[in-house]
Design a protein around this motif. Structure first.
Motif, PDB file in Angstrom:
ATOM      1  N   MET A 125      85.619 -66.730  -2.061  1.00 51.35           N
ATOM      2  CA  MET A 125      87.363 -66.491  -1.666  1.00 51.35           C
ATOM      3  C   MET A 125      87.508 -65.753  -0.505  1.00 51.35           C
ATOM      4  O   MET A 125      88.898 -66.053   0.160  1.00 51.35           O
ATOM      5  N   SER A 126      86.815 -64.881  -0.189  1.00 51.94           N
ATOM      6  CA  SER A 126      87.145 -64.034   1.003  1.00 51.94           C
ATOM      7  C   SER A 126      87.014 -64.825   2.139  1.00 51.94           C
ATOM      8  O   SER A 126      87.577 -64.533   3.184  1.00 51.94           O
ATOM      9  N   VAL A 127      86.322 -65.964   2.202  1.00 48.76           N
ATOM     10  CA  VAL A 127      86.487 -66.976   3.518  1.00 48.76           C
ATOM     11  C   VAL A 127      86.932 -68.164   3.234  1.00 48.76           C
ATOM     12  O   VAL A 127      86.819 -68.997   4.135  1.00 48.76           O
ATOM     13  N   GLY A 128      87.322 -68.595   2.126  1.00 46.29           N
ATOM     14  CA  GLY A 128      87.734 -70.111   1.835  1.00 46.29           C
ATOM     15  C   GLY A 128      86.571 -70.897   1.770  1.00 46.29           C
ATOM     16  O   GLY A 128      86.753 -72.140   1.691  1.00 46.29           O
ATOM     17  N   ALA A 129      85.622 -70.340   0.954  1.00 46.77           N
ATOM     18  CA  ALA A 129      84.330 -71.165   0.530  1.00 46.77           C
ATOM     19  C   ALA A 129      84.763 -71.994  -0.863  1.00 46.77           C
ATOM     20  O   ALA A 129      85.789 -71.721  -1.466  1.00 46.77           O
ATOM     21  N   THR A 130      83.912 -72.877  -1.410  1.00 50.11           N
ATOM     22  CA  THR A 130      83.900 -73.586  -2.499  1.00 50.11           C
ATOM     23  C   THR A 130      82.791 -72.687  -3.470  1.00 50.11           C
ATOM     24  O   THR A 130      81.767 -72.878  -3.178  1.00 50.11           O
ATOM     25  N   THR A 131      83.209 -72.775  -4.907  1.00 52.03           N
ATOM     26  CA  THR A 131      82.227 -72.367  -6.091  1.00 52.03           C
ATOM     27  C   THR A 131      81.870 -73.278  -6.969  1.00 52.03           C
ATOM     28  O   THR A 131      83.184 -73.935  -7.324  1.00 52.03           O
ATOM     29  N   VAL A 132      80.885 -73.440  -7.495  1.00 49.88           N
ATOM     30  CA  VAL A 132      80.701 -74.538  -8.433  1.00 49.88           C
ATOM     31  C   VAL A 132      80.520 -73.686  -9.776  1.00 49.88           C
ATOM     32  O   VAL A 132      79.847 -72.749  -9.600  1.00 49.88           O
ATOM     33  N   LEU A 133      81.174 -74.222 -10.791  1.00 47.84           N
ATOM     34  CA  LEU A 133      81.237 -73.524 -12.157  1.00 47.84           C
ATOM     35  C   LEU A 133      80.655 -74.293 -13.194  1.00 47.84           C
ATOM     36  O   LEU A 133      80.927 -75.625 -13.360  1.00 47.84           O
ATOM     37  N   GLY A 169      81.451 -61.260  -8.120  1.00 45.85           N
ATOM     38  CA  GLY A 169      81.193 -61.174  -6.683  1.00 45.85           C
ATOM     39  C   GLY A 169      80.693 -62.599  -6.107  1.00 45.85           C
ATOM     40  O   GLY A 169      81.135 -63.077  -5.169  1.00 45.85           O
ATOM     41  N   ASN A 170      79.627 -63.013  -6.839  1.00 43.39           N
ATOM     42  CA  ASN A 170      79.224 -64.182  -6.389  1.00 43.39           C
ATOM     43  C   ASN A 170      79.949 -65.569  -6.410  1.00 43.39           C
ATOM     44  O   ASN A 170      80.030 -66.130  -5.146  1.00 43.39           O
ATOM     45  N   ALA A 171      80.806 -65.630  -7.441  1.00 43.38           N
ATOM     46  CA  ALA A 171      81.337 -66.674  -7.629  1.00 43.38           C
ATOM     47  C   ALA A 171      82.969 -66.676  -7.174  1.00 43.38           C
ATOM     48  O   ALA A 171      83.508 -67.868  -7.224  1.00 43.38           O
ATOM     49  N   MET A 172      83.451 -65.689  -7.238  1.00 39.43           N
ATOM     50  CA  MET A 172      84.801 -65.541  -6.799  1.00 39.43           C
ATOM     51  C   MET A 172      85.122 -64.523  -5.697  1.00 39.43           C
ATOM     52  O   MET A 172      85.558 -65.184  -4.625  1.00 39.43           O
ATOM     53  N   THR A 173      84.671 -63.371  -5.644  1.00 37.00           N
ATOM     54  CA  THR A 173      85.005 -62.518  -4.680  1.00 37.00           C
ATOM     55  C   THR A 173      84.356 -63.021  -3.023  1.00 37.00           C
ATOM     56  O   THR A 173      85.220 -62.927  -2.286  1.00 37.00           O
ATOM     57  N   ASP A 177      94.197 -76.803   1.095  1.00 33.41           N
ATOM     58  CA  ASP A 177      93.971 -77.847   0.134  1.00 33.41           C
ATOM     59  C   ASP A 177      92.620 -78.154  -0.193  1.00 33.41           C
ATOM     60  O   ASP A 177      92.135 -79.235  -1.000  1.00 33.41           O
ATOM     61  N   LYS A 178      91.781 -77.092   0.156  1.00 33.54           N
ATOM     62  CA  LYS A 178      90.337 -77.322  -0.151  1.00 33.54           C
ATOM     63  C   LYS A 178      90.072 -76.803  -1.516  1.00 33.54           C
ATOM     64  O   LYS A 178      90.511 -75.986  -2.029  1.00 33.54           O
ATOM     65  N   PRO A 179      88.997 -77.532  -2.334  1.00 34.99           N
ATOM     66  CA  PRO A 179      88.719 -76.971  -3.305  1.00 34.99           C
ATOM     67  C   PRO A 179      88.101 -75.557  -3.346  1.00 34.99           C
ATOM     68  O   PRO A 179      87.276 -75.181  -2.723  1.00 34.99           O
ATOM     69  N   ALA A 180      88.774 -74.511  -4.391  1.00 36.31           N
ATOM     70  CA  ALA A 180      87.884 -73.163  -4.350  1.00 36.31           C
ATOM     71  C   ALA A 180      87.034 -73.264  -5.484  1.00 36.31           C
ATOM     72  O   ALA A 180      86.197 -72.502  -5.393  1.00 36.31           O
ATOM     73  N   PHE A 181      87.244 -74.095  -6.525  1.00 42.42           N
ATOM     74  CA  PHE A 181      86.541 -74.123  -7.479  1.00 42.42           C
ATOM     75  C   PHE A 181      86.261 -75.568  -8.175  1.00 42.42           C
ATOM     76  O   PHE A 181      87.259 -76.419  -8.135  1.00 42.42           O
ATOM     77  N   VAL A 182      85.032 -76.100  -8.434  1.00 39.74           N
ATOM     78  CA  VAL A 182      84.999 -77.221  -9.113  1.00 39.74           C
ATOM     79  C   VAL A 182      83.842 -77.151 -10.168  1.00 39.74           C
ATOM     80  O   VAL A 182      82.873 -76.278 -10.200  1.00 39.74           O
ATOM     81  N   GLU A 183      84.246 -77.924 -11.213  1.00 45.05           N
ATOM     82  CA  GLU A 183      83.296 -77.758 -12.543  1.00 45.05           C
ATOM     83  C   GLU A 183      82.419 -78.831 -12.502  1.00 45.05           C
ATOM     84  O   GLU A 183      82.648 -79.838 -12.294  1.00 45.05           O
ATOM     85  N   CYS A 184      81.308 -78.216 -13.171  1.00 47.16           N
ATOM     86  CA  CYS A 184      80.298 -79.163 -13.439  1.00 47.16           C
ATOM     87  C   CYS A 184      80.413 -80.169 -14.667  1.00 47.16           C
ATOM     88  O   CYS A 184      81.277 -79.799 -15.474  1.00 47.16           O
ATOM     89  N   GLY A 185      79.825 -81.349 -14.807  1.00 47.97           N
ATOM     90  CA  GLY A 185      79.868 -82.018 -15.795  1.00 47.97           C
ATOM     91  C   GLY A 185      80.842 -83.295 -15.766  1.00 47.97           C
ATOM     92  O   GLY A 185      81.759 -83.387 -14.789  1.00 47.97           O
ATOM     93  N   PRO A 186      80.838 -84.412 -16.653  1.00 47.95           N
ATOM     94  CA  PRO A 186      81.649 -85.228 -16.795  1.00 47.95           C
ATOM     95  C   PRO A 186      83.350 -84.880 -16.851  1.00 47.95           C
ATOM     96  O   PRO A 186      83.379 -83.932 -17.905  1.00 47.95           O
ATOM     97  N   GLY A 187      84.170 -85.471 -16.244  1.00 47.55           N
ATOM     98  CA  GLY A 187      85.408 -84.889 -16.189  1.00 47.55           C
ATOM     99  C   GLY A 187      85.663 -83.544 -15.492  1.00 47.55           C
ATOM    100  O   GLY A 187      86.628 -82.734 -15.716  1.00 47.55           O
ATOM    101  N   GLY A 188      84.737 -83.105 -14.850  1.00 46.03           N
ATOM    102  CA  GLY A 188      84.908 -81.866 -14.260  1.00 46.03           C
ATOM    103  C   GLY A 188      86.192 -81.634 -13.372  1.00 46.03           C
ATOM    104  O   GLY A 188      86.374 -82.520 -12.510  1.00 46.03           O
ATOM    105  N   ARG A 189      86.818 -80.737 -13.514  1.00 43.49           N
ATOM    106  CA  ARG A 189      88.105 -80.388 -12.781  1.00 43.49           C
ATOM    107  C   ARG A 189      88.066 -79.560 -11.278  1.00 43.49           C
ATOM    108  O   ARG A 189      86.867 -79.088 -11.092  1.00 43.49           O
TER     109      ARG A 189
END
Length: 519
Positions: free
Chosen positions: A232-240, A225-229, A23-35
């Motif tokens: 995601m290999s350890v369950g961290a979060t990426t800012v898009l 690799g930086n933003a996905m591989t 249930d942890k964010p894998a990806f979060v988007e920048c900006g207003p209304g970022g998903r």
């Protein structure tokens, strides 16, 4: 029997399903209304891609082009395609319509996923790609003849990932085109985990608690690799960040999300430092790791960043053909001006034109052996055979080996030239020029003098364009004092910017072409 876990999507996506990070964010988007997209939501949405493909007649091993910005649909399409056995082909989002047509026709993609903001760029060429049967629009209205990705995904049912071998082709990446037309590079499922287990775990030291921000986009190997591989290999979060990474937009993202890992390219580090002055962004309070690739990092830039941020930049070397970094500085072992040592799991050699090993102090072409090498180039047999030589991959880069074993970048094989019978490294001259306080960027190529002999010519971008009138002579003298009288640029031309790929690599071949056109 084929193991289903050979599918890379199992390791990076399904392994986290209902886990402590589910249930942890894998990806979060920048900006207003970022998903936000959690690991569980990614697993569910990517499950539906197989049914989406089935309904539109897209079958296993067919290609699906991705002209997708850095937004949460990117990982859904990418991993969902791998689950379905369809080959995703992420495309550079900053190309011309003509190049998109070339790539679509070359790859014979039967499906195209395109962000709504990019649809106008490719609309004029869609009719000339007859093999393209379905166009899915992401994040906006779908015009006539196209389909809404959100609607099509919502109509789809969950499907388990197909069983594949780790050696099966998983995805393609088109090379950045720093030396000409892009080439389709084919990678297997096992290569993704290989880069995470080597560079990601043993150099970057990625951790579950990390928040990663990559200036480099996901459409090319370094950003993938930086933003996905790696996260995601350890369950961290990426800012898009879907938009262009300017110093202002990146600073806003940094101050909002406080990343612990920051991934950039040399040209951006230089521009960011110029914009920041002496002010350290508040959002870098948790920063623990910075990396750079794409081109060699100038020593001056690395030192200035460390002095301002208190964190070293780990400069490394990678390629589309090897998928990520295979030669790098590492935490606690950084020497600016060098590319460091081989990443654990990779072997490197410097070879001369006859294939013999080059000793300390010598210059040779870098060749690499490692677990993430590509299978081949698509439909370029001759180029495949000359690049992938058994277990070894030719990089096309010239390096000097120091006595301590570290490697120093000299330039692309095509960029190197001799002055008075001695090899000249364009990068060494460029580093000297960048050390001048008035210079933002520099590129050096060979130019022939009136006697037909090759000498260095510099193209320079200034921090303050108004200084252009008197600076050429000053720069020549500056380089003479730093690296030697015979290496200085005989000509200095001031430009407003340098030609680059979307990944930040300077396209020196265009500067050489410029010389021929103006001669």
């Amino acid at each position: 029997m084929v193991e289903s876990s050979g599918n890379a999507a199992y390791h990076f996506v399904d392994r986290h399903r209902s886990s402590p990070v589910g249930d942890k964010p894998a990806f979060v988007e920048c900006g207003p209304g970022g998903r936000t997209l959690t690991y569980n939501a990614l697993a569910t949405q990517s499950d539906r891609m197989a049914a989406l493909y089935d309904r539109h007649g897209i079958r296993r091993e067919d290609r699906a082009a991705m002209l997708v910005l850095d937004e949460i649909e990117f990982p859904v399409v990418f991993w969902g395609s791998l689950k379905a056995g369809v080959i995703p082909v992420p495309l550079n989002t900053l190309l011309s319509a003509e190049l998109y047509e070339t790539i679509l026709r070359d790859s014979r993609a039967r499906a195209l996923f395109v962000s709504a903001a990019l649809l106008p760029v490719v609309t004029p060429i869609l009719a000339s790609c007859p093999q393209l049967e379905a166009v899915f629009v992401i994040g906006g209205d779908a015009p006539e003849g196209t389909l809404s990705f959100a609607d099509e995904l919502a109509r789809s049912e969950d499907r388990p990932a197909v069983a594949v071998s780790a050696d099966e082709c998983a995805f393609w990446l088109y090379s950045s085109g720093s030396t000409g037309q892009p080439k389709g590079v084919r990678h297997v499922h096992g290569s993704l985990k290989a880069t995470a287990d080597t560079y990601g775990a043993q150099v970057l030291g990625i951790e579950e608690g990390d928040t990663v921000f990559s200036v480099a986009k996901m459409f090319f190997a370094y950003g993938l690799g930086n933003a996905m591989t790696f996260p995601m290999s350890v369950g961290a979060t990426t800012v898009l960040l879907s938009g262009r990474p300017t110093p202002d937009s990146v600073r806003e993202a940094v101050d909002t999300f406080s990343p612990t890992v920051f991934c950039g390219v040399p040209t951006f580090y230089a521009a960011f430092l110029a914009a920041l002055g002496d002010e350290r962004p508040a959002g870098f309070g948790r920063l623990r790791r910075c990396i750079s690739a794409g081109e060699a990092l100038p020593e001056e830039i690395g030192q200035r960043w460390r002095n301002l941020m208190g964190v070293d930049i780990l400069d490394g070397v990678g390629s589309t053909e090897l998928l990520h970094i295979f030669l790098s500085n590492s935490p606690g072992d950084v020497v600016y001006g060098t590319s460091g040592r081989a990443v654990p799991g990779y072997e490197i050699r410097l070879v001369d034109d006859a294939g013999g090993d080059v000793g300390p102090g010598g210059i040779g072409e870098l060749i690499v052996k490692g677990p993430s090498a590509a299978e081949s180039y698509w439909n370029q047999r001759s180029k495949s055979r000359s690049t992938f030589e058994g277990m070894w991959t030719r990089t096309g880069d010239k390096y000097e080996r120091r006595a301590d074993g570290r490697l120093v970048y000299c330039g692309r094989t095509d960029d190197m030239f001799k002055v008075s019978g001695i090899w000249v490294s364009p990068f060494e001259i460029e580093q000297a020029l960048i050390a001048h306080p008035g210079v933002l960027e520099a590129a050096v190529v060979a130019e022939r003098d009136t006697d037909g002999l090759e000498k260095p010519k510099a193209y320079v971008v200034l921090k303050e364009p108004g200084e252009a009138a008197d600076i050429a002579g000053e720069l020549k003298a500056f380089v003479k004092d730093r690296i030697g009288k015979w290496k200085y640029p005989r000509w200095v031309e001031i430009l407003p910017d340098l030609p680059k790929t979307a990944t930040g690599k300077i396209q020196r071949f265009k500067l050489r072409t410029r010389e021929k056109e103006t001669a």
